[in-house]
Design an enzyme around this catalytic site. Structure first.
Site, mmCIF file in Angstrom:
data_model
loop_
_atom_site.group_PDB
_atom_site.id
_atom_site.type_symbol
_atom_site.label_atom_id
_atom_site.label_comp_id
_atom_site.label_asym_id
_atom_site.label_seq_id
_atom_site.Cartn_x
_atom_site.Cartn_y
_atom_site.Cartn_z
ATOM 1 N N GLU A 36 6.624 5.935 1.007
ATOM 2 C CA GLU A 36 6.138 5.425 2.288
ATOM 3 C C GLU A 36 5.687 3.992 2.103
ATOM 4 O O GLU A 36 4.822 3.710 1.268
ATOM 5 C CB GLU A 36 4.971 6.274 2.794
ATOM 6 C CG GLU A 36 5.444 7.631 3.289
ATOM 7 C CD GLU A 36 4.300 8.550 3.621
ATOM 8 O OE1 GLU A 36 4.252 9.042 4.741
ATOM 9 O OE2 GLU A 36 3.456 8.782 2.729
ATOM 10 N N MET A 44 0.822 -1.200 0.000
ATOM 11 C CA MET A 44 0.000 0.000 0.000
ATOM 12 C C MET A 44 0.861 1.257 0.000
ATOM 13 O O MET A 44 0.579 2.209 0.714
ATOM 14 C CB MET A 44 -0.876 -0.016 1.253
ATOM 15 C CG MET A 44 -2.160 0.744 1.041
ATOM 16 S SD MET A 44 -3.422 0.360 2.277
ATOM 17 C CE MET A 44 -2.880 -1.155 3.023
ATOM 18 N N PRO A 45 1.914 1.238 -0.815
ATOM 19 C CA PRO A 45 2.881 2.346 -0.747
ATOM 20 C C PRO A 45 2.317 3.639 -1.329
ATOM 21 O O PRO A 45 1.437 3.634 -2.185
ATOM 22 C CB PRO A 45 4.044 1.867 -1.621
ATOM 23 C CG PRO A 45 3.786 0.437 -1.915
ATOM 24 C CD PRO A 45 2.319 0.217 -1.778
ATOM 25 N N ILE A 46 2.875 4.717 -0.806
ATOM 26 C CA ILE A 46 2.565 6.053 -1.311
ATOM 27 C C ILE A 46 3.886 6.693 -1.733
ATOM 28 O O ILE A 46 4.831 6.729 -0.957
ATOM 29 C CB ILE A 46 1.899 6.919 -0.224
ATOM 30 C CG1 ILE A 46 0.611 6.261 0.265
ATOM 31 C CG2 ILE A 46 1.615 8.331 -0.751
ATOM 32 C CD1 ILE A 46 0.049 6.879 1.550
ATOM 33 N N PHE A 82 0.107 4.367 -4.854
ATOM 34 C CA PHE A 82 -0.289 5.741 -5.139
ATOM 35 C C PHE A 82 0.944 6.565 -5.446
ATOM 36 O O PHE A 82 1.971 6.432 -4.774
ATOM 37 C CB PHE A 82 -1.022 6.338 -3.944
ATOM 38 C CG PHE A 82 -2.226 5.531 -3.584
ATOM 39 C CD1 PHE A 82 -3.415 5.717 -4.256
ATOM 40 C CD2 PHE A 82 -2.137 4.525 -2.638
ATOM 41 C CE1 PHE A 82 -4.521 4.928 -3.969
ATOM 42 C CE2 PHE A 82 -3.235 3.735 -2.350
ATOM 43 C CZ PHE A 82 -4.426 3.933 -3.016
#
Lengths: 68, 68, 68, 68, 68, 68
Positions: free
Chosen positions: C7, B1-3, B41
């Site tokens: 992140e 679920m990286p940003i 994302f």
């Protein structure tokens, strides 16, 4: 290789003042931490007063009454 | 679920180039970390050259003389 | 002079994988935007799964049941 | 003294809705963490849909087909 | 009501040096922009050298050879 | 597809309180902006009190005297 980010409300700084902030923030990191200025970055983010809230109200609302 | 967040100077990327950056950064996280692309994302922040400083000067000033 | 921040949840990447992410994210900006790699920065932030929420639950809770 | 940042796609919130988000996010931190509202800050960042990607495509492209 | 964030590599600043950075960054915003120090915030983020890359390599690797 | 980041001082929230913050921040965006909770992300960043300054002093120093 520090990176500095400064968030200020839109409209509180002129182009001249922003240049002074960039210059002096860089000096702080060079003088206090011994960093190479070649790799000191300063980014300024000017935030719309509708988009910045304190104590549950936007700065637009808060500043309509007082001066911060 | 990286940003992923990418800060670039305003004006250095066309819409086409930004799409390529989004596509390829997503691929990196899928291929290297096995992340589900559905939850990768990428946000691009285009920073005004007056608001980005290096070695104590704004990019506007620095780029007036040289090409970075 | 781009800055990339990634992140990811703590524990999803080994040191080896993080090196690959740094290398390939840099390549994307060099190849797609023509940036000088000398001034491409990639920062990885590994976030504790207690501190990352999706659909109102922490990843710690969500991942206890499924694999994302 | 918490700082909250909310990133949303540009166009999904009216000024009225942004005020409600600021007010309620502040309440969450006052009620759940006992913070003094005087020092609770909420910043909203509205990101252009060309500059926000998911699964390798920009929101502009994704939303042209479906509704998120 | 400005917010300053300073990202530095872990290990380059002592507690004493970080206090000096906080004090002087605050002074910059008070003196240059006329901000009320009561509402000037400075956050320092110390990033692991494995998690900070330049020109495609981590600082851990780069600093093993040279002094930045 | 909003992303919320909450910066708080380390030690002011228990695991239980952080879960409440994640749940309620998500509700705010679902109820006020009609966002799909599947794609609402909340990240909490707990900042060391040595690394957070206000009015030129670290929270460690400020909190040694008063209660914020």
């Amino acid at each position: 290789m520090p990176i500095v980010r400064v968030e200020i409300a839109k409209g509180v700084a002129t182009a001249e003042q922003k240049r002074a902030v960039i210059r002096r923030m860089t000096e702080v990191l060079v003088e206090e931490l011994g960093r190479d200025p070649e790799f000191v970055f300063v980014l300024i983010d000017e935030v719309d007063t509708d988009n910045w809230g304190r104590k549950g109200r936007s700065l637009t609302e808060l500043w309509a009454k007082t001066d911060e």
